[in-house]
Design an enzyme around this catalytic site. Structure first.
Site, PDB file in Angstrom:
ATOM      1  N   ARG A   1       0.683  15.115  12.313  1.00 30.65           N
ATOM      2  CA  ARG A   1       1.363  14.784  11.051  1.00 30.65           C
ATOM      3  C   ARG A   1       1.928  16.084  10.453  1.00 30.65           C
ATOM      4  NH1 ARG A   1      -0.532   9.554   9.760  1.00 30.65           N
ATOM      5  NH2 ARG A   1       1.221   9.344   8.381  1.00 30.65           N
ATOM      6  N   PRO A   2       3.081  16.558  10.976  1.00 32.41           N
ATOM      7  CA  PRO A   2       3.629  17.833  10.479  1.00 32.41           C
ATOM      8  C   PRO A   2       4.093  17.706   9.030  1.00 32.41           C
ATOM      9  CG  PRO A   2       5.178  16.746  11.937  1.00 32.41           C
ATOM     10  CD  PRO A   2       3.920  15.934  11.969  1.00 32.41           C
ATOM     11  N   ILE A   3       4.282  18.843   8.366  1.00 30.32           N
ATOM     12  CA  ILE A   3       4.743  18.826   6.965  1.00 30.32           C
ATOM     13  C   ILE A   3       5.958  19.727   6.766  1.00 30.32           C
ATOM     14  CG2 ILE A   3       2.488  18.241   5.956  1.00 30.32           C
ATOM     15  CD1 ILE A   3       2.171  21.278   5.326  1.00 30.32           C
ATOM     16  N   ASP A   4       6.625  20.091   7.872  1.00 26.19           N
ATOM     17  CA  ASP A   4       7.759  21.014   7.753  1.00 26.19           C
ATOM     18  C   ASP A   4       8.871  20.488   6.850  1.00 26.19           C
ATOM     19  OD1 ASP A   4       7.874  19.215  10.118  1.00 26.19           O
ATOM     20  OD2 ASP A   4       9.919  19.969  10.249  1.00 26.19           O
ATOM     21  N   LEU A   5       9.086  19.194   6.839  1.00 26.01           N
ATOM     22  CA  LEU A   5      10.169  18.649   5.997  1.00 26.01           C
ATOM     23  C   LEU A   5       9.761  18.642   4.519  1.00 26.01           C
ATOM     24  CD1 LEU A   5      11.328  15.710   8.300  1.00 26.01           C
ATOM     25  CD2 LEU A   5      12.413  17.966   8.003  1.00 26.01           C
TER      26      LEU A   5
ATOM     27  N   ASP B   1       4.991   0.779  12.040  1.00 23.04           N
ATOM     28  CA  ASP B   1       3.759   0.159  11.535  1.00 23.04           C
ATOM     29  C   ASP B   1       3.581  -1.274  12.000  1.00 23.04           C
ATOM     30  OD1 ASP B   1       3.647   1.827   8.278  1.00 23.04           O
ATOM     31  OD2 ASP B   1       3.238   2.504  10.318  1.00 23.04           O
TER      32      ASP B   1
ATOM     33  N   ARG C   1      -4.336  10.803   4.531  1.00 21.64           N
ATOM     34  CA  ARG C   1      -3.159  11.650   4.682  1.00 21.64           C
ATOM     35  C   ARG C   1      -2.098  11.348   3.628  1.00 21.64           C
ATOM     36  NH1 ARG C   1      -5.565  12.997   8.808  1.00 21.64           N
ATOM     37  NH2 ARG C   1      -6.332  10.919   9.180  1.00 21.64           N
TER      38      ARG C   1
ATOM     39  N   CYS D   1      -3.976  12.770  13.111  1.00 25.13           N
ATOM     40  CA  CYS D   1      -4.798  11.544  13.092  1.00 25.13           C
ATOM     41  C   CYS D   1      -4.523  10.801  14.402  1.00 25.13           C
ATOM     42  CB  CYS D   1      -4.430  10.692  11.888  1.00 25.13           C
ATOM     43  SG  CYS D   1      -2.774  10.071  11.959  1.00 25.13           S
TER      44      CYS D   1
ATOM     45  N   ARG E   1      -8.681  -0.380   4.651  1.00 21.21           N
ATOM     46  CA  ARG E   1      -7.835   0.638   3.997  1.00 21.21           C
ATOM     47  C   ARG E   1      -6.478   0.048   3.636  1.00 21.21           C
ATOM     48  NH1 ARG E   1      -6.655   5.855   7.023  1.00 21.21           N
ATOM     49  NH2 ARG E   1      -5.278   5.814   5.232  1.00 21.21           N
TER      50      ARG E   1
ATOM     51  N   LYS F   1       0.850  -1.207   0.000  1.00 21.58           N
ATOM     52  CA  LYS F   1       0.000   0.000   0.000  1.00 21.58           C
ATOM     53  C   LYS F   1       0.876   1.245   0.000  1.00 21.58           C
ATOM     54  CE  LYS F   1      -1.619   1.693   4.028  1.00 21.58           C
ATOM     55  NZ  LYS F   1      -1.369   3.116   4.301  1.00 21.58           N
ATOM     56  N   ASN F   2       1.916   1.249   0.824  1.00 19.44           N
ATOM     57  CA  ASN F   2       2.712   2.476   0.996  1.00 19.44           C
ATOM     58  C   ASN F   2       3.709   2.713  -0.124  1.00 19.44           C
ATOM     59  OD1 ASN F   2       1.208   2.981   3.208  1.00 19.44           O
ATOM     60  ND2 ASN F   2       2.787   2.456   4.707  1.00 19.44           N
TER      61      ASN F   2
HETATM   62  C1  EPZ Z   1       4.555   6.943   6.113  1.00 20.39           C
HETATM   63  O1  EPZ Z   1       3.861   8.051   6.632  1.00 20.39           O
HETATM   64  C2  EPZ Z   1       3.563   5.788   6.099  1.00 20.39           C
HETATM   65  N1  EPZ Z   1       2.406   6.133   5.267  1.00 20.39           N
HETATM   66  C3  EPZ Z   1       3.079   5.486   7.518  1.00 20.39           C
HETATM   67  O2  EPZ Z   1       2.270   4.315   7.444  1.00 20.39           O
HETATM   68  C4  EPZ Z   1       4.292   5.159   8.393  1.00 20.39           C
HETATM   69  O3  EPZ Z   1       3.863   4.953   9.719  1.00 20.39           O
HETATM   70  C5  EPZ Z   1       5.295   6.322   8.333  1.00 20.39           C
HETATM   71  O4  EPZ Z   1       5.662   6.593   6.962  1.00 20.39           O
HETATM   72  C6  EPZ Z   1       6.568   6.002   9.097  1.00 20.39           C
HETATM   73  O5  EPZ Z   1       7.160   4.842   8.575  1.00 20.39           O
HETATM   74  C7  EPZ Z   1       2.517   6.059   3.926  1.00 20.39           C
HETATM   75  O6  EPZ Z   1       3.568   5.739   3.389  1.00 20.39           O
HETATM   76  C8  EPZ Z   1       1.269   6.365   3.141  1.00 20.39           C
HETATM   77  P1  EPZ Z   1       6.830  10.139   8.119  1.00 20.39           P
HETATM   78  P2  EPZ Z   1       4.570   9.520   6.603  1.00 20.39           P
HETATM   79  O7  EPZ Z   1       6.812  11.454   7.445  1.00 20.39           O
HETATM   80  O8  EPZ Z   1       5.488   9.619   5.463  1.00 20.39           O
HETATM   81  C9  EPZ Z   1       7.736  13.280  11.471  1.00 20.39           C
HETATM   82  C10 EPZ Z   1       0.356   2.994   7.730  1.00 20.39           C
HETATM   83  O9  EPZ Z   1      -0.157   2.506   8.747  1.00 20.39           O
HETATM   84  N2  EPZ Z   1       7.616  14.298  10.406  1.00 20.39           N
HETATM   85  O10 EPZ Z   1       7.892   9.160   7.722  1.00 20.39           O
HETATM   86  O11 EPZ Z   1       3.482  10.519   6.746  1.00 20.39           O
HETATM   87  C11 EPZ Z   1       6.405  12.593  11.790  1.00 20.39           C
HETATM   88  O12 EPZ Z   1       5.668  13.355  12.727  1.00 20.39           O
HETATM   89  C12 EPZ Z   1       0.876   4.417   7.768  1.00 20.39           C
HETATM   90  O13 EPZ Z   1       0.513   2.394   6.645  1.00 20.39           O
HETATM   91  C13 EPZ Z   1       8.064  15.581  10.669  1.00 20.39           C
HETATM   92  O14 EPZ Z   1       8.538  15.883  11.759  1.00 20.39           O
HETATM   93  O15 EPZ Z   1       5.405   9.465   7.945  1.00 20.39           O
HETATM   94  C14 EPZ Z   1       6.853  11.283  12.370  1.00 20.39           C
HETATM   95  O16 EPZ Z   1       7.182  11.474  13.732  1.00 20.39           O
HETATM   96  C15 EPZ Z   1       0.609   5.093   9.101  1.00 20.39           C
HETATM   97  N3  EPZ Z   1       7.961  16.512   9.674  1.00 20.39           N
HETATM   98  C16 EPZ Z   1       8.137  10.968  11.582  1.00 20.39           C
HETATM   99  O17 EPZ Z   1       8.557  12.211  10.999  1.00 20.39           O
HETATM  100  C17 EPZ Z   1       7.464  16.220   8.429  1.00 20.39           C
HETATM  101  O18 EPZ Z   1       7.434  17.111   7.561  1.00 20.39           O
HETATM  102  C18 EPZ Z   1       7.956   9.958  10.468  1.00 20.39           C
HETATM  103  O19 EPZ Z   1       6.854  10.378   9.700  1.00 20.39           O
HETATM  104  C19 EPZ Z   1       7.022  14.893   8.187  1.00 20.39           C
HETATM  105  C20 EPZ Z   1       7.117  13.949   9.191  1.00 20.39           C
END
Ligand code: EPZ
Length: 419
Positions: A120-124, A306, A91, A115, A398, A22-23
């Site tokens: 779920r920040p987007i700063d990066l 996960d 998301r 959620c 999902r 899925k991911n």
């Molecule tokens: C992906 O989400 C996966 N979703 C998530 O799987 C998974 O839990 C996550 O990666 C971590 O492996 C999809 O691929 C669709 P991240 P993503 O950005 O990319 C922080 C599932 O159950 N962060 O890697 O949104 C964030 O808060 C889902 O299949 C920032 O600080 O996760 C977290 O602590 C749930 N700033 C960490 O990074 C940002 O701009 C990792 O999040 C973005 C993220």
């Protein structure tokens, strides 16, 4: 709405075939926005999230045909505005930001919001596209990104919680049509990112290092269509491995990448589950009493967040005390309350969960919350004494393709019923 009714206590035996990831599917479908060519995506899982992304691509102007596990995308994107309703339901669809910006020079995408697993920040994501020369403004909960032209650069994309999977994906997709060389340091190394990089290469992108912390991209003028097979879902495979450990089983998990699950397999060997590589499959047997082990989650190749909830379900019935800490989503513990309703002895202490293994769990009505918490409740229901009802299983639908059918094939007594 539907529920699962599970009659627990049966050993699981037989074969299960893992579906496409899925991911990996979500960012790869988003990447089809980068080309007007025909993209044939094979082994895509038939999931609600796949259908949501396909709907989103259609609202952006693409022609999308779903035929079983194959999705064919063609045509040109004709708007840069991603539909709020669709993005707010999933998301993961925030990963259309990068390809829209890369292809059209502009994008308007609703911010993903929080959620049940945390903020779920987007700063990066924003740091990455701004580094490539884009402007990012905010209006009514939307990110509005624009760039006359995107220019390659070297950037550091690590955050407080380590690398970000979808921020890495967004920057990769914005960079493949940018001018010059982009180097992403501290890129996410998840196999889903490697899959995305392989797909972008198939489209004609010049990209190296995907799957490592350093990705190097040299922009090209245009991308073509391609035919591509999505890799197996390592989280689904890991879920079945943990289920096999909990339910005392003898299972052959087909089309599972052993090398994507090394940290989990190492942990399972320690606790006493017999896991063997068998070509492209994994043989897992568990007949004996296990011993506890602590887990701390980290970005890949660390223990996946996960799989944290599913691991907690296994530890809930393993004699002894274990500690689970999630360094990726520190508040991802919605499943504790529901597992405790089934007789588990789990408590939170600071940022960790302390699990005291019990002899038995007992069936009860429980509520699914996030996708992986719901998978933990399925594992608990399979081993509990008596009947478990898991409500709101749309959370499971999902991310797990035909889960009830796969469990029934393994000898479980699972019924999908209307609420
Ligand atoms: C992906 O989400 C996966 N979703 C998530 O799987 C998974 O839990 C996550 O990666 C971590 O492996 C999809 O691929 C669709 P991240 P993503 O950005 O990319 C922080 C599932 O159950 N962060 O890697 O949104 C964030 O808060 C889902 O299949 C920032 O600080 O996760 C977290 O602590 C749930 N700033 C960490 O990074 C940002 O701009 C990792 O999040 C973005 C993220």
């Amino acid at each position: 709405m539907e529920k699962f009714v599970i009659e627990g206590g049966r050993a699981l035996k037989g074969e299960v075939k893992i579906s496409g990831s899925k991911n990996a599917t979500l960012p790869i479908l988003a990447a089809t926005l980068l080309t007007d060519g025909i993209c044939e995506i094979r082994n895509a899982p038939k999931l609600q999230d796949t259908r949501t992304m396909c709907k989103l691509l259609k609202t952006l102007g693409k022609t999308v045909e779903m035929n079983g596990n194959q999705v064919t995308v063609s045509g040109s994107v004709h708007t840069h505005v991603a539909d709020y309703k669709l993005v707010s339901t999933m998301r993961g669809s925030f990963c259309v930001l990068g390809p829209l910006l890369g292809k059209l020079g502009k994008a308007k995408v609703s911010m993903p919001g929080g959620c049940v697993i945390g903020v779920r920040p987007i700063d990066l994501h924003l740091k990455g596209i701004i580094a490539l020369g884009a402007r990012a403004d905010f209006e009514a909960g939307n990110v509005i990104a624009s760039a006359a032209k995107l220019k390659g650069t070297q950037m550091y994309l690590g955050g407080m919680f380590g690398s970000s999977v979808l921020a890495t994906a967004n920057v990769m997709m914005a960079a493949v049509l940018a001018h010059g060389e982009t180097i992403i340091e501290s890129a996410a190394c998840e196999p889903e990112i490697e899959d995305l990089g392989n797909f972008l290469s198939a489209l004609g992108a010049n990209i190296e290092g995907h799957g490592t912390p350093r990705i190097v991209i040299n922009g090209v003028k245009k991308l073509n269509g391609a035919s591509y097979r999505i890799g197996a879902d390592r989280i689904e495979a890991g879920t079945f491995l943990l289920m096999a450990g909990a339910a005392k089983s003898d299972m052959l998990i087909r089309d599972a990448h052993y090398n994507h699950l090394l940290v989990l397999i190492d942990k399972l060997h320690y606790v006493g589950v017999d896991v063997q590589k068998d070509g492209n499959d994994i043989r897992v047997r568990c007949k004996k009493t296990l011993r506890p082990a602590n887990v701390v989650t980290h970005p890949h190749p660390g223990f996946p967040t996960d799989l944290q909830a599913q691991y907690m379900a296994l530890m809930a019935i393993t004699p002894g005390v274990s500690i689970v800490t999630d360094r990726v989503f520190p508040d991802r513990f919605m499943h504790i309350a529901e597992l405790n309703r089934m007789g588990a002895q789990i408590r939170r202490d600071a940022g960790s969960a302390i699990i005291e293994g019990v002899k038995h769990l007992y069936g009860a009505p429980v509520m699914a919350s996030d996708l992986r918490a719901s998978a933990a409740l399925v594992i608990a229901g399979l081993v509990a004494k008596g009947k478990t009802e898991i409500h709101r299983i749309y959370h499971l639908d999902r991310g797990y393709e035909d889960l009830d059918q796969k469990l029934i094939q393994l000898g479980a007594k699972v019924f999908r019923e209307k609420e």
